[in-house]
Design a protein around this motif. Structure first.
Motif, PDB file in Angstrom:
ATOM      1  N   GLY A  31       0.744  -1.032  -0.370  1.00 14.49           N
ATOM      2  CA  GLY A  31       0.060  -0.181  -0.178  1.00 14.49           C
ATOM      3  C   GLY A  31       1.005   1.051  -0.279  1.00 14.49           C
ATOM      4  O   GLY A  31       0.776   2.390   0.066  1.00 14.49           O
ATOM      5  N   ALA A  32       2.086   1.195  -0.745  1.00 16.98           N
ATOM      6  CA  ALA A  32       3.015   2.310  -0.102  1.00 16.98           C
ATOM      7  C   ALA A  32       3.664   2.493   0.452  1.00 16.98           C
ATOM      8  O   ALA A  32       4.187   4.125   1.145  1.00 16.98           O
ATOM      9  N   GLU A  33       3.105   2.212   2.127  1.00 15.85           N
ATOM     10  CA  GLU A  33       2.810   3.017   3.181  1.00 15.85           C
ATOM     11  C   GLU A  33       4.830   2.019   3.653  1.00 15.85           C
ATOM     12  O   GLU A  33       4.956   1.189   3.604  1.00 15.85           O
ATOM     13  N   ILE A  34       5.303   2.857   4.550  1.00 19.50           N
ATOM     14  CA  ILE A  34       7.078   2.842   5.054  1.00 19.50           C
ATOM     15  C   ILE A  34       6.263   2.024   6.526  1.00 19.50           C
ATOM     16  O   ILE A  34       5.833   2.686   7.597  1.00 19.50           O
ATOM     17  N   ARG A  35       6.734   0.850   6.752  1.00 25.52           N
ATOM     18  CA  ARG A  35       6.684   0.255   7.535  1.00 25.52           C
ATOM     19  C   ARG A  35       7.960  -0.336   8.989  1.00 25.52           C
ATOM     20  O   ARG A  35       8.790   1.007   8.448  1.00 25.52           O
ATOM     21  N   THR A  36       7.744  -0.419  10.360  1.00 23.64           N
ATOM     22  CA  THR A  36       8.452  -0.192  10.945  1.00 23.64           C
ATOM     23  C   THR A  36       9.666  -1.561  10.623  1.00 23.64           C
ATOM     24  O   THR A  36       9.511  -2.666  10.033  1.00 23.64           O
ATOM     25  N   VAL A  37      11.036  -0.720  11.069  1.00 21.44           N
ATOM     26  CA  VAL A  37      12.269  -1.581  11.285  1.00 21.44           C
ATOM     27  C   VAL A  37      12.030  -1.900  12.631  1.00 21.44           C
ATOM     28  O   VAL A  37      12.721  -1.384  13.465  1.00 21.44           O
ATOM     29  N   ASN A  38      13.285  -3.119  12.883  1.00 19.25           N
ATOM     30  CA  ASN A  38      13.684  -3.487  13.747  1.00 19.25           C
ATOM     31  C   ASN A  38      15.299  -2.532  13.920  1.00 19.25           C
ATOM     32  O   ASN A  38      15.877  -2.535  13.257  1.00 19.25           O
ATOM     33  N   LYS A  39      15.469  -2.780  15.463  1.00 19.18           N
ATOM     34  CA  LYS A  39      16.477  -2.188  15.996  1.00 19.18           C
ATOM     35  C   LYS A  39      17.020  -0.834  15.521  1.00 19.18           C
ATOM     36  O   LYS A  39      18.220  -0.594  14.874  1.00 19.18           O
ATOM     37  N   LEU A  40      16.043  -0.060  15.433  1.00 15.16           N
ATOM     38  CA  LEU A  40      16.357   1.458  14.990  1.00 15.16           C
ATOM     39  C   LEU A  40      17.016   2.265  15.612  1.00 15.16           C
ATOM     40  O   LEU A  40      18.363   2.691  15.225  1.00 15.16           O
ATOM     41  N   ARG A  41      17.528   1.893  17.183  1.00 18.35           N
ATOM     42  CA  ARG A  41      18.155   2.679  17.643  1.00 18.35           C
ATOM     43  C   ARG A  41      20.191   1.878  17.927  1.00 18.35           C
ATOM     44  O   ARG A  41      20.690   3.284  17.085  1.00 18.35           O
ATOM     45  N   GLN A  42      20.024   0.873  17.394  1.00 17.21           N
ATOM     46  CA  GLN A  42      21.101   0.528  16.854  1.00 17.21           C
ATOM     47  C   GLN A  42      21.642   0.736  15.732  1.00 17.21           C
ATOM     48  O   GLN A  42      23.060   0.923  15.588  1.00 17.21           O
ATOM     49  N   ARG A  43      21.100   1.090  14.755  1.00 15.72           N
ATOM     50  CA  ARG A  43      21.199   1.313  13.406  1.00 15.72           C
ATOM     51  C   ARG A  43      21.536   3.100  13.762  1.00 15.72           C
ATOM     52  O   ARG A  43      22.418   3.182  13.137  1.00 15.72           O
ATOM     53  N   LEU A  44      20.912   4.121  13.847  1.00 17.72           N
ATOM     54  CA  LEU A  44      20.863   5.139  14.145  1.00 17.72           C
ATOM     55  C   LEU A  44      22.221   5.238  14.598  1.00 17.72           C
ATOM     56  O   LEU A  44      22.806   6.617  14.464  1.00 17.72           O
ATOM     57  N   ALA A  45      23.022   4.959  16.343  1.00 14.33           N
ATOM     58  CA  ALA A  45      24.129   5.137  16.048  1.00 14.33           C
ATOM     59  C   ALA A  45      25.059   5.125  15.271  1.00 14.33           C
ATOM     60  O   ALA A  45      26.160   5.537  15.952  1.00 14.33           O
ATOM     61  N   GLU A  46      24.994   3.664  14.185  1.00 18.37           N
ATOM     62  CA  GLU A  46      26.286   3.532  13.684  1.00 18.37           C
ATOM     63  C   GLU A  46      25.603   4.186  12.360  1.00 18.37           C
ATOM     64  O   GLU A  46      27.024   4.947  11.417  1.00 18.37           O
ATOM     65  N   VAL A  47      24.934   5.162  12.538  1.00 21.10           N
ATOM     66  CA  VAL A  47      24.073   5.660  11.328  1.00 21.10           C
ATOM     67  C   VAL A  47      25.494   7.422  11.968  1.00 21.10           C
ATOM     68  O   VAL A  47      26.364   7.504  11.112  1.00 21.10           O
ATOM     69  N   GLU A  48      25.295   7.698  12.832  1.00 20.40           N
ATOM     70  CA  GLU A  48      25.775   8.912  13.989  1.00 20.40           C
ATOM     71  C   GLU A  48      27.384   8.316  13.571  1.00 20.40           C
ATOM     72  O   GLU A  48      27.898   9.543  13.440  1.00 20.40           O
ATOM     73  N   LYS A  49      28.001   7.514  13.575  1.00 12.88           N
ATOM     74  CA  LYS A  49      29.016   7.104  14.410  1.00 12.88           C
ATOM     75  C   LYS A  49      29.939   7.626  13.177  1.00 12.88           C
ATOM     76  O   LYS A  49      31.216   8.050  13.027  1.00 12.88           O
ATOM     77  N   LEU A  50      28.783   7.590  11.870  1.00 14.67           N
ATOM     78  CA  LEU A  50      30.009   7.555  10.283  1.00 14.67           C
ATOM     79  C   LEU A  50      30.044   8.839   9.938  1.00 14.67           C
ATOM     80  O   LEU A  50      30.256   9.244   9.532  1.00 14.67           O
TER      81      LEU A  50
END
Length: 454
Positions: free
Chosen positions: A400-419
């Motif tokens: 339906g073109a909806e953006i659905r939830t992803v798991n371990k988002l906090r862990q992903r964002l920490a890696e994104v911020e680190k780089l």
């Protein structure tokens, strides 16, 4: 008295039958039964099948509470990425199977264990190389250890006898397809020989408490050759991924009884062997160019490790009757699904366009959290507009073109911020506790995400 009889064996699972069958009743595969003749002395062969003297005795049944609790301490290879994939190192008495394409570095990795941890007593049983060839390779890799023993016999009983005499910390068999048992009439590498030799090595690992590491060949489909029961017998299955055109190698745990499955380790093949890549995200993004349309970055989770990888899309006018749909490192059926969502829900027309999608660095993007990055890369290339720099895209796209939830988002964002990234597009449905230094754009559907991104 020697007798000869005909049997039929399934190439996929090892199921045997007295007659040829078109469909295997065990695994369901078609036309996989092969004929072979069994010629052996029943009085001697059947009595010794699956047994080696001294290993055929077992402990009597015990109550669970009466079993002595042994807190085994792992020993490490001192190869950081290998120890990570194993769950912290080798468990004493474990049985490990490692497979991969020819030339990917299986033998190199196992030989380098002696270089990294010289305190380990290692018995390296080679069936594919002579002792002189192994010494030459060891010198090239810089391997020098007083505790490394090379043995080139391929008779499994002799290998087991030497292992029991030496009692090494680690027994390496290179490879399971080259060793054989003389009591069986089939050739080395046949399903019957692989099953029998693996069963004997399993007994050595469990009853002699000798950690055993076995190298296995793979089929043209990429699966470990031999019966599927081989993967069930071992404690850990490691898969080495990579190709000759890329210097990066991915070591993935498919199965692990003593640690996390689907954990990955990243190596780089250099002149002196395999080198640990401790920050693979930085490596995979080393050539990332945000000034080119169709380039997007996603943070995927491999096992317990977050990795930032680049997704590249190229959309051009088609010169053929049927537009091309090509993907490298991404499931082609999911690419077709995302294109259908863009056409139906977003109004973007790809019907007359050739679409090429590539995951940079030789990685495979199996994480559905990469859908939003793929969507944005496709539209960016279609419109020839660049995506904003220092931005990461995270989200699963539904029909339906909806953006659905992803798991371990906090862990992903920490890696994104680190780089050093500054912004991230994330699903609106994801809840985040605490503050983040990133500029988070919460999106609910594909149209809204593309509008923000472009």
């Amino acid at each position: 008295m020697a007798k000869t009889r005909v049997q039929y064996l399934c190439d996929e699972c090892g199921h045997t039958s007295t007659k040829w069958l078109g469909n295997c009743p065990n695994c369901g595969s078609w036309h996989t039964f092969k004929e072979f003749k069994v010629k052996r002395d029943k009085s001697s062969d059947d009595d010794h099948k699956g047994k080696v003297e001294g290993l055929d005795k077992s402990e009597p049944p015990q109550k669970l509470e009466e079993i002595e609790d042994r807190n085994e301490i792992r020993f490490t290879s001192n190869i950081v990425e290998l120890d990570r994939v194993l769950g912290g190192g080798f468990m004493p008495g474990s049985f490990v199977l490692i497979g991969g394409e020819p030339g990917v570095g299986k033998s190199t990795l196992t030989l380098q264990i002696a270089k990294s941890n010289k305190d380990l007593k290692i018995l390296y049983c080679a069936g594919e190389e002579s002792a002189g060839q192994i010494k030459q390779r060891a010198e090239r890799l810089g391997v020098s250890s007083d505790n490394l023993y090379i043995y080139t016999d391929t008779i499994i009983n002799n290998v087991i006898d030497e292992a029991r005499k030496l009692n090494p910390d680690l027994l390496i068999v290179d490879s399971i397809q080259t060793v054989y048992r003389t009591e069986l009439s089939s050739m080395a590498g046949s399903i019957q020989q692989v099953k029998e030799c693996a069963a004997l090595l399993q007994q050595v690992a469990k009853k002699q408490n000798i950690t055993t590491m076995v190298i296995g060949h793979v089929t043209k489909e990429g699966d470990i050759a031999g019966p599927r029961v081989l993967e069930h017998m071992v404690d850990t299955v490691l898969q080495f991924e990579g190709d000759n055109n890329n210097t990066y190698r991915i070591l993935r745990s498919i199965k692990n009884r003593f640690g996390p499955a689907q954990e990955v380790g990243v190596f780089e093949m250099v002149e002196t062997g395999l080198k640990d890549v401790l920050n693979p995200s930085k490596l995979f993004l080393s050539d990332y160019n945000s000034n080119v349309s169709g380039n997007a970055v996603v943070c995927t989770i491999e096992g317990s490790r977050p990795l930032l990888i680049e997704v590249q899309a190229l959309v051009t006018n088609s010169n053929y009757g049927v537009p091309q749909r090509t993907s490298n490192g991404f499931d082609q059926r999911r690419l077709s699904l995302l294109l259908a969502v863009l056409e139906k829900r977003g109004g973007y027309q790809f019907s007359g366009q050739d679409v090429y999608l590539n995951v940079a660095g030789g990685m495979k993007l199996n994480d559905t959290a990469g859908d939003l990055a793929v969507i944005c890369a496709l539209v960016s290339s279609l419109l020839d507009k660049t995506l904003p720099a220092n931005t990461v895209f995270l989200g699963e796209v539904g029909l339906g073109a909806e953006i659905r939830t992803v798991n371990k988002l906090r862990q992903r964002l920490a890696e994104v911020e680190k780089l050093g990234f500054k912004q991230a597009l994330v699903p609106k449905s994801n809840t985040l506790n605490g503050k983040s230094a990133l500029n988070l754009e919460r999106v609910q559907n594909v149209v809204e995400a593309i509008k923000i991104a472009l």
